[in-house]
Design a protein around this motif. Sequence first.
Motif, PDB file in Angstrom:
ATOM      1  N   GLY A 161       0.798  -1.224   0.000  1.00 17.44           N
ATOM      2  CA  GLY A 161       0.000   0.000   0.000  1.00 17.44           C
ATOM      3  C   GLY A 161       0.826   1.267   0.000  1.00 17.44           C
ATOM      4  N   GLY A 162       2.125   1.151   0.282  1.00 16.02           N
ATOM      5  CA  GLY A 162       3.002   2.320   0.240  1.00 16.02           C
ATOM      6  C   GLY A 162       3.112   3.032   1.577  1.00 16.02           C
ATOM      7  N   TRP A 163       3.877   4.118   1.571  1.00 15.50           N
ATOM      8  CA  TRP A 163       4.154   4.850   2.809  1.00 15.50           C
ATOM      9  C   TRP A 163       2.901   5.457   3.426  1.00 15.50           C
ATOM     10  CZ3 TRP A 163       2.651   9.863   3.095  1.00 15.50           C
ATOM     11  CH2 TRP A 163       2.443  10.540   1.890  1.00 15.50           C
ATOM     12  N   VAL A 164       1.867   5.697   2.620  1.00 15.55           N
ATOM     13  CA  VAL A 164       0.651   6.316   3.133  1.00 15.55           C
ATOM     14  C   VAL A 164      -0.076   5.396   4.112  1.00 15.55           C
ATOM     15  CG1 VAL A 164      -1.033   5.512   1.412  1.00 15.55           C
ATOM     16  CG2 VAL A 164      -1.251   7.814   2.388  1.00 15.55           C
ATOM     17  N   MET A 165       0.278   4.106   4.099  1.00 12.29           N
ATOM     18  CA  MET A 165      -0.338   3.169   5.042  1.00 12.29           C
ATOM     19  C   MET A 165       0.086   3.469   6.479  1.00 12.29           C
ATOM     20  SD  MET A 165      -2.311   1.153   3.346  1.00 12.29           S
ATOM     21  CE  MET A 165      -2.553  -0.293   4.364  1.00 12.29           C
ATOM     22  N   VAL A 166       1.227   4.103   6.647  1.00 15.85           N
ATOM     23  CA  VAL A 166       1.709   4.418   7.995  1.00 15.85           C
ATOM     24  C   VAL A 166       0.758   5.391   8.707  1.00 15.85           C
ATOM     25  CG1 VAL A 166       3.592   5.423   9.353  1.00 15.85           C
ATOM     26  CG2 VAL A 166       4.098   3.904   7.424  1.00 15.85           C
ATOM     27  N   PRO A 167       0.436   6.565   8.092  1.00 15.88           N
ATOM     28  CA  PRO A 167      -0.534   7.445   8.766  1.00 15.88           C
ATOM     29  C   PRO A 167      -1.917   6.809   8.902  1.00 15.88           C
ATOM     30  CG  PRO A 167       0.015   8.290   6.590  1.00 15.88           C
ATOM     31  CD  PRO A 167       0.992   7.217   6.892  1.00 15.88           C
ATOM     32  N   LEU A 168      -2.282   5.929   7.964  1.00 18.76           N
ATOM     33  CA  LEU A 168      -3.579   5.254   8.077  1.00 18.76           C
ATOM     34  C   LEU A 168      -3.605   4.308   9.277  1.00 18.76           C
ATOM     35  CD1 LEU A 168      -4.484   4.478   4.347  1.00 18.76           C
ATOM     36  CD2 LEU A 168      -5.693   6.004   5.922  1.00 18.76           C
ATOM     37  N   ILE A 169      -2.501   3.614   9.504  1.00 16.72           N
ATOM     38  CA  ILE A 169      -2.418   2.735  10.681  1.00 16.72           C
ATOM     39  C   ILE A 169      -2.479   3.563  11.959  1.00 16.72           C
ATOM     40  CG2 ILE A 169      -0.896   1.178  11.953  1.00 16.72           C
ATOM     41  CD1 ILE A 169       0.077   0.133   9.238  1.00 16.72           C
ATOM     42  N   ILE A 170      -1.790   4.705  11.967  1.00 16.45           N
ATOM     43  CA  ILE A 170      -1.829   5.588  13.138  1.00 16.45           C
ATOM     44  C   ILE A 170      -3.258   6.073  13.389  1.00 16.45           C
ATOM     45  CG2 ILE A 170      -1.062   7.807  14.068  1.00 16.45           C
ATOM     46  CD1 ILE A 170       1.582   7.365  12.568  1.00 16.45           C
ATOM     47  N   CYS A 171      -3.944   6.452  12.303  1.00 13.10           N
ATOM     48  CA  CYS A 171      -5.337   6.896  12.429  1.00 13.10           C
ATOM     49  C   CYS A 171      -6.222   5.794  13.001  1.00 13.10           C
ATOM     50  CB  CYS A 171      -5.880   7.329  11.062  1.00 13.10           C
ATOM     51  SG  CYS A 171      -5.284   8.926  10.482  1.00 13.10           S
ATOM     52  N   SER A 172      -6.015   4.568  12.532  1.00 11.27           N
ATOM     53  CA  SER A 172      -6.832   3.455  13.016  1.00 11.27           C
ATOM     54  C   SER A 172      -6.579   3.186  14.499  1.00 11.27           C
ATOM     55  CB  SER A 172      -6.557   2.200  12.187  1.00 11.27           C
ATOM     56  OG  SER A 172      -5.222   1.744  12.381  1.00 11.27           O
ATOM     57  N   LEU A 173      -5.331   3.293  14.934  1.00  9.87           N
ATOM     58  CA  LEU A 173      -5.007   3.061  16.344  1.00  9.87           C
ATOM     59  C   LEU A 173      -5.582   4.160  17.236  1.00  9.87           C
ATOM     60  CD1 LEU A 173      -1.294   1.867  16.037  1.00  9.87           C
ATOM     61  CD2 LEU A 173      -3.306   0.468  16.532  1.00  9.87           C
ATOM     62  N   SER A 180      -8.180   6.017  16.500  1.00  5.54           N
ATOM     63  CA  SER A 180      -9.631   5.820  16.468  1.00  5.54           C
ATOM     64  C   SER A 180     -10.056   4.715  17.428  1.00  5.54           C
ATOM     65  CB  SER A 180     -10.075   5.488  15.043  1.00  5.54           C
ATOM     66  OG  SER A 180     -11.449   5.174  15.004  1.00  5.54           O
ATOM     67  N   LEU A 181      -9.354   3.601  17.401  1.00 10.06           N
ATOM     68  CA  LEU A 181      -9.682   2.481  18.287  1.00 10.06           C
ATOM     69  C   LEU A 181      -9.549   2.874  19.755  1.00 10.06           C
ATOM     70  CD1 LEU A 181     -10.401  -0.515  18.591  1.00 10.06           C
ATOM     71  CD2 LEU A 181      -7.944  -1.024  18.470  1.00 10.06           C
ATOM     72  N   THR A 182      -8.498   3.638  20.070  1.00 12.63           N
ATOM     73  CA  THR A 182      -8.294   4.084  21.454  1.00 12.63           C
ATOM     74  C   THR A 182      -9.448   4.959  21.926  1.00 12.63           C
ATOM     75  OG1 THR A 182      -5.889   4.032  21.141  1.00 12.63           O
ATOM     76  CG2 THR A 182      -6.732   5.313  22.998  1.00 12.63           C
ATOM     77  N   ILE A 183      -9.860   5.907  21.084  1.00 15.02           N
ATOM     78  CA  ILE A 183     -10.961   6.804  21.445  1.00 15.02           C
ATOM     79  C   ILE A 183     -12.261   6.025  21.604  1.00 15.02           C
ATOM     80  CG2 ILE A 183     -12.399   8.722  20.634  1.00 15.02           C
ATOM     81  CD1 ILE A 183      -9.879   9.829  19.255  1.00 15.02           C
ATOM     82  N   ILE A 184     -12.516   5.092  20.688  1.00 15.44           N
ATOM     83  CA  ILE A 184     -13.761   4.312  20.738  1.00 15.44           C
ATOM     84  C   ILE A 184     -13.843   3.497  22.027  1.00 15.44           C
ATOM     85  CG2 ILE A 184     -14.990   2.366  19.676  1.00 15.44           C
ATOM     86  CD1 ILE A 184     -13.947   3.464  16.958  1.00 15.44           C
ATOM     87  N   VAL A 185     -12.768   2.827  22.381  1.00 16.03           N
ATOM     88  CA  VAL A 185     -12.762   2.012  23.606  1.00 16.03           C
ATOM     89  C   VAL A 185     -12.926   2.896  24.837  1.00 16.03           C
ATOM     90  CG1 VAL A 185     -11.346   0.511  25.057  1.00 16.03           C
ATOM     91  CG2 VAL A 185     -11.404   0.155  22.578  1.00 16.03           C
TER      92      VAL A 185
END
Length: 208
Positions: free
Chosen positions: A8-20, A22-27
């Motif tokens: 997916g390229g380097w842009v996957m790094v900020p996407l993974i950070i966003c997902s983490l 998001s998950l932290t806030i949701i929990v």
Amino acid sequence: MLQIIIKGGWVMVPLIICSLVSLTIIVERLWFLKKIAATDYAEQIVSLVKKGQVEEAARLSNVDAAPLLRVLHAGIEHISNPVKAMEAAAIAEITILKRGLPVLDTIITLSPLLGLLGTIIGMISSFQVMAVGSIGQPHVITGGVAEALIATAAGILVAVSSLIPYNYFLTRVEKETEVIEYYATRLEVVLGTRPHRSDMHEDSKKYA
């Protein structure tokens, strides 16, 4: 999975950070909202104030950290001007209820854009391959396009998985706000109709 992320390229790094994030806030929000139901206590507090047992109501409103009870406690503690006290407390509590939601909203908007950026970068790379003479090898081009679309899929996945909890949290905040307004208004009415000590003293003298 790791190979897909790498493709997916380097842009996957900020996407993974966003997902983490998001998950932290949701929990955290789910855990917080699970603890704040205090309607039963609120009914008891209003009932106690109506009976003139203000000190007992103040004690009961101070046993829990629920936003609703903190608002009612502010009104009881500042009995000379409960409306302003509860308004100020309500503003502070609603801010706490909304904590993390602006970040979640940003992630919902940002993730698809990051995915689109990754796809565009991947498409540019694929066309560069065409430019250097690989036009006779279509599998090279289609493979590059497929890899480029991974970022878009990841961005949409992060946005969708954040959007549903975000809407749920907004609904809960609106519901809690309505409950706070309802019980604050009831407490205000009860405090307004409660006889003052001077009035009670005059009544006692009259019937003595």
